[in-house]
Design a protein around this motif. Structure first.
Motif, PDB file in Angstrom:
ATOM      1  N   GLY A 144      20.438  -2.322   5.228  1.00 43.82           N
ATOM      2  CA  GLY A 144      20.379  -1.447   6.408  1.00 43.82           C
ATOM      3  C   GLY A 144      21.246  -0.306   6.609  1.00 43.82           C
ATOM      4  O   GLY A 144      21.158   0.515   7.569  1.00 43.82           O
ATOM      5  N   ARG A 145      21.881   0.237   5.486  1.00 42.45           N
ATOM      6  CA  ARG A 145      22.821   1.390   5.691  1.00 42.45           C
ATOM      7  C   ARG A 145      22.787   2.157   4.290  1.00 42.45           C
ATOM      8  O   ARG A 145      22.538   1.383   2.936  1.00 42.45           O
ATOM      9  CB  ARG A 145      24.131   1.331   5.935  1.00 42.45           C
ATOM     10  CG  ARG A 145      24.319   0.567   7.322  1.00 42.45           C
ATOM     11  CD  ARG A 145      25.446   0.481   7.763  1.00 42.45           C
ATOM     12  NE  ARG A 145      25.933   1.709   8.384  1.00 42.45           N
ATOM     13  CZ  ARG A 145      25.464   2.469   9.304  1.00 42.45           C
ATOM     14  NH1 ARG A 145      24.733   1.924  10.247  1.00 42.45           N
ATOM     15  NH2 ARG A 145      26.039   3.528   9.703  1.00 42.45           N
ATOM     16  N   LEU A 183      20.422  10.366   0.958  1.00 43.55           N
ATOM     17  CA  LEU A 183      19.082  10.529   1.758  1.00 43.55           C
ATOM     18  C   LEU A 183      18.466  11.880   1.922  1.00 43.55           C
ATOM     19  O   LEU A 183      17.126  12.243   1.709  1.00 43.55           O
ATOM     20  CB  LEU A 183      19.041   9.674   2.990  1.00 43.55           C
ATOM     21  CG  LEU A 183      17.815   9.677   4.026  1.00 43.55           C
ATOM     22  CD1 LEU A 183      16.841   9.323   3.440  1.00 43.55           C
ATOM     23  CD2 LEU A 183      18.425   9.320   5.438  1.00 43.55           C
ATOM     24  N   LEU A 184      19.363  12.705   2.069  1.00 42.46           N
ATOM     25  CA  LEU A 184      18.935  13.840   2.126  1.00 42.46           C
ATOM     26  C   LEU A 184      18.560  14.614   0.813  1.00 42.46           C
ATOM     27  O   LEU A 184      17.539  15.349   0.656  1.00 42.46           O
ATOM     28  CB  LEU A 184      20.353  15.043   2.807  1.00 42.46           C
ATOM     29  CG  LEU A 184      20.769  14.556   4.173  1.00 42.46           C
ATOM     30  CD1 LEU A 184      21.979  15.400   4.557  1.00 42.46           C
ATOM     31  CD2 LEU A 184      19.564  15.207   5.064  1.00 42.46           C
ATOM     32  N   ARG A 185      19.312  14.118  -0.054  1.00 41.02           N
ATOM     33  CA  ARG A 185      18.826  14.567  -1.431  1.00 41.02           C
ATOM     34  C   ARG A 185      17.504  14.202  -2.039  1.00 41.02           C
ATOM     35  O   ARG A 185      16.443  14.884  -2.332  1.00 41.02           O
ATOM     36  CB  ARG A 185      19.898  14.187  -2.701  1.00 41.02           C
ATOM     37  CG  ARG A 185      21.102  15.157  -2.712  1.00 41.02           C
ATOM     38  CD  ARG A 185      21.639  14.746  -4.141  1.00 41.02           C
ATOM     39  NE  ARG A 185      22.440  13.469  -4.044  1.00 41.02           N
ATOM     40  CZ  ARG A 185      23.297  13.272  -3.601  1.00 41.02           C
ATOM     41  NH1 ARG A 185      24.332  13.928  -2.779  1.00 41.02           N
ATOM     42  NH2 ARG A 185      23.609  11.800  -3.690  1.00 41.02           N
ATOM     43  N   SER A 226      15.698   0.912  10.918  1.00 42.14           N
ATOM     44  CA  SER A 226      14.836   1.511  12.044  1.00 42.14           C
ATOM     45  C   SER A 226      14.052   2.630  11.390  1.00 42.14           C
ATOM     46  O   SER A 226      12.995   2.949  11.726  1.00 42.14           O
ATOM     47  CB  SER A 226      15.838   1.813  13.252  1.00 42.14           C
ATOM     48  OG  SER A 226      16.159   0.661  13.936  1.00 42.14           O
ATOM     49  N   LEU A 227      14.969   3.468  10.535  1.00 39.16           N
ATOM     50  CA  LEU A 227      14.194   4.584   9.908  1.00 39.16           C
ATOM     51  C   LEU A 227      12.872   4.021   8.877  1.00 39.16           C
ATOM     52  O   LEU A 227      11.827   4.723   9.150  1.00 39.16           O
ATOM     53  CB  LEU A 227      14.988   5.325   8.998  1.00 39.16           C
ATOM     54  CG  LEU A 227      14.863   6.569   8.413  1.00 39.16           C
ATOM     55  CD1 LEU A 227      14.288   7.482   9.073  1.00 39.16           C
ATOM     56  CD2 LEU A 227      15.732   6.972   7.416  1.00 39.16           C
ATOM     57  N   SER A 228      13.101   3.150   8.464  1.00 35.14           N
ATOM     58  CA  SER A 228      12.147   2.441   7.664  1.00 35.14           C
ATOM     59  C   SER A 228      10.908   2.164   8.278  1.00 35.14           C
ATOM     60  O   SER A 228       9.663   2.517   7.963  1.00 35.14           O
ATOM     61  CB  SER A 228      12.437   1.230   6.641  1.00 35.14           C
ATOM     62  OG  SER A 228      11.388   0.685   6.251  1.00 35.14           O
ATOM     63  N   SER A 229      11.002   1.634   9.529  1.00 37.41           N
ATOM     64  CA  SER A 229       9.912   1.239  10.422  1.00 37.41           C
ATOM     65  C   SER A 229       9.041   2.517  10.998  1.00 37.41           C
ATOM     66  O   SER A 229       8.151   2.439  11.319  1.00 37.41           O
ATOM     67  CB  SER A 229      10.282   0.406  11.772  1.00 37.41           C
ATOM     68  OG  SER A 229      11.095   1.143  12.501  1.00 37.41           O
ATOM     69  N   LEU A 230       9.981   3.936  11.023  1.00 37.11           N
ATOM     70  CA  LEU A 230       9.204   5.132  11.308  1.00 37.11           C
ATOM     71  C   LEU A 230       8.316   5.633  10.245  1.00 37.11           C
ATOM     72  O   LEU A 230       7.482   6.589  10.835  1.00 37.11           O
ATOM     73  CB  LEU A 230      10.061   6.055  11.980  1.00 37.11           C
ATOM     74  CG  LEU A 230      11.036   5.618  13.028  1.00 37.11           C
ATOM     75  CD1 LEU A 230      12.347   6.745  13.121  1.00 37.11           C
ATOM     76  CD2 LEU A 230      10.182   5.551  14.237  1.00 37.11           C
ATOM     77  N   LEU A 231       8.504   5.081   9.105  1.00 41.41           N
ATOM     78  CA  LEU A 231       7.671   5.863   7.980  1.00 41.41           C
ATOM     79  C   LEU A 231       6.239   5.045   7.762  1.00 41.41           C
ATOM     80  O   LEU A 231       6.480   3.914   7.500  1.00 41.41           O
ATOM     81  CB  LEU A 231       8.476   6.010   6.571  1.00 41.41           C
ATOM     82  CG  LEU A 231       9.847   6.910   6.857  1.00 41.41           C
ATOM     83  CD1 LEU A 231      10.638   6.821   5.792  1.00 41.41           C
ATOM     84  CD2 LEU A 231       9.559   8.197   7.316  1.00 41.41           C
ATOM     85  N   GLN A 232       5.209   5.700   7.839  1.00 40.50           N
ATOM     86  CA  GLN A 232       3.869   5.246   7.643  1.00 40.50           C
ATOM     87  C   GLN A 232       3.667   4.886   6.196  1.00 40.50           C
ATOM     88  O   GLN A 232       3.147   3.793   5.687  1.00 40.50           O
ATOM     89  CB  GLN A 232       2.726   5.993   8.188  1.00 40.50           C
ATOM     90  CG  GLN A 232       2.945   6.287   9.827  1.00 40.50           C
ATOM     91  CD  GLN A 232       1.693   7.225   9.979  1.00 40.50           C
ATOM     92  OE1 GLN A 232       0.642   6.783  10.144  1.00 40.50           O
ATOM     93  NE2 GLN A 232       2.003   8.302  10.785  1.00 40.50           N
ATOM     94  N   LEU A 233       4.039   5.709   5.208  1.00 41.69           N
ATOM     95  CA  LEU A 233       3.399   5.639   3.980  1.00 41.69           C
ATOM     96  C   LEU A 233       4.556   4.829   3.258  1.00 41.69           C
ATOM     97  O   LEU A 233       5.641   5.166   3.053  1.00 41.69           O
ATOM     98  CB  LEU A 233       3.356   7.131   3.177  1.00 41.69           C
ATOM     99  CG  LEU A 233       2.175   7.846   3.806  1.00 41.69           C
ATOM    100  CD1 LEU A 233       2.406   9.187   3.379  1.00 41.69           C
ATOM    101  CD2 LEU A 233       0.867   7.208   4.041  1.00 41.69           C
ATOM    102  N   HIS A 234       4.111   3.841   2.492  1.00 42.26           N
ATOM    103  CA  HIS A 234       4.986   2.650   1.915  1.00 42.26           C
ATOM    104  C   HIS A 234       5.600   3.556   0.677  1.00 42.26           C
ATOM    105  O   HIS A 234       6.906   3.280   0.284  1.00 42.26           O
ATOM    106  CB  HIS A 234       4.180   1.628   1.394  1.00 42.26           C
ATOM    107  CG  HIS A 234       4.898   0.800   0.401  1.00 42.26           C
ATOM    108  ND1 HIS A 234       4.950   0.733  -0.886  1.00 42.26           N
ATOM    109  CD2 HIS A 234       5.686  -0.462   0.921  1.00 42.26           C
ATOM    110  CE1 HIS A 234       5.826  -0.041  -1.448  1.00 42.26           C
ATOM    111  NE2 HIS A 234       6.454  -0.800  -0.389  1.00 42.26           N
ATOM    112  N   ARG A 250      10.292   5.915  -1.824  1.00 39.34           N
ATOM    113  CA  ARG A 250      11.098   6.932  -2.665  1.00 39.34           C
ATOM    114  C   ARG A 250      12.286   7.573  -1.810  1.00 39.34           C
ATOM    115  O   ARG A 250      13.439   8.045  -2.264  1.00 39.34           O
ATOM    116  CB  ARG A 250      10.083   8.148  -2.931  1.00 39.34           C
ATOM    117  CG  ARG A 250       8.947   7.780  -3.910  1.00 39.34           C
ATOM    118  CD  ARG A 250       8.198   9.091  -4.275  1.00 39.34           C
ATOM    119  NE  ARG A 250       7.532   9.911  -3.114  1.00 39.34           N
ATOM    120  CZ  ARG A 250       6.267   9.414  -2.759  1.00 39.34           C
ATOM    121  NH1 ARG A 250       5.710   8.718  -3.175  1.00 39.34           N
ATOM    122  NH2 ARG A 250       5.740  10.114  -1.810  1.00 39.34           N
ATOM    123  N   LEU A 251      12.130   7.563  -0.500  1.00 41.01           N
ATOM    124  CA  LEU A 251      13.284   7.930   0.412  1.00 41.01           C
ATOM    125  C   LEU A 251      14.104   7.326   0.745  1.00 41.01           C
ATOM    126  O   LEU A 251      15.381   7.478   0.638  1.00 41.01           O
ATOM    127  CB  LEU A 251      12.676   8.724   1.723  1.00 41.01           C
ATOM    128  CG  LEU A 251      11.705   9.776   1.482  1.00 41.01           C
ATOM    129  CD1 LEU A 251      11.324  10.101   3.224  1.00 41.01           C
ATOM    130  CD2 LEU A 251      12.361  11.102   0.977  1.00 41.01           C
TER     131      LEU A 251
END
Length: 129
Positions: free
Chosen positions: A14-15, A21-23, A92-100, A105-106
């Motif tokens: 979760g964190r 993440l920015l890199r 929560s961020l993970s649930s916003l991204l459609q592509l597995h 990668r992110l």
């Protein structure tokens, strides 16, 4: 039975540090910029035998590539200016991204930030309507 080992910054937990993440996001956006450049070059070759509207589309692809390059620079700047102690909640961020694959990668800490790999040519291209 062995317990599942989760890194302290795993998105499953979760964190994770914002700078990491920015890199990884900068690497991803840079890969998209490379893809836009390849599209620009390929369509530029086709434009010489196409209609008058092709150069306008090519200008938009070039604008896309340049914009992605600028966003990459911005993300890299933020990553270097951000303290590694700042943590981002990633469930929560993970649930916003459609592509597995993109989500992995992110958000998967510990994975080397590698750019998106282009798909291998498999014959006839398929376009979406």
């Amino acid at each position: 039975m062995k317990d599942k080992v989760i890194s302290p910054f795993s998105y499953e937990q979760g964190r994770q540090p914002l700078d990491a993440l920015l890199r990884r996001t900068a690497v991803e956006v840079h890969g998209l910029s490379d893809l836009a450049r390849q599209l620009d070059e390929a369509l530029g070759t086709l434009a010489h035998t196409s209609t008058e509207s092709a150069p306008i589309v090519l200008q938009e692809i070039d604008l896309l590539r340049q914009s992605l390059d600028d966003v990459t620079a911005l993300l890299r700047f933020f990553a270097t200016e951000t303290d590694g102690s700042i943590q981002i909640e990633t469930q929560s961020l993970s649930s916003l991204l459609q592509l597995h694959d993109l989500r992995h990668r992110l958000l998967h800490d510990g994975a080397a930030p590698t750019p998106r790999q282009p798909a291998e040519p498999s014959g006839t291209p398929h376009f979406f309507d």
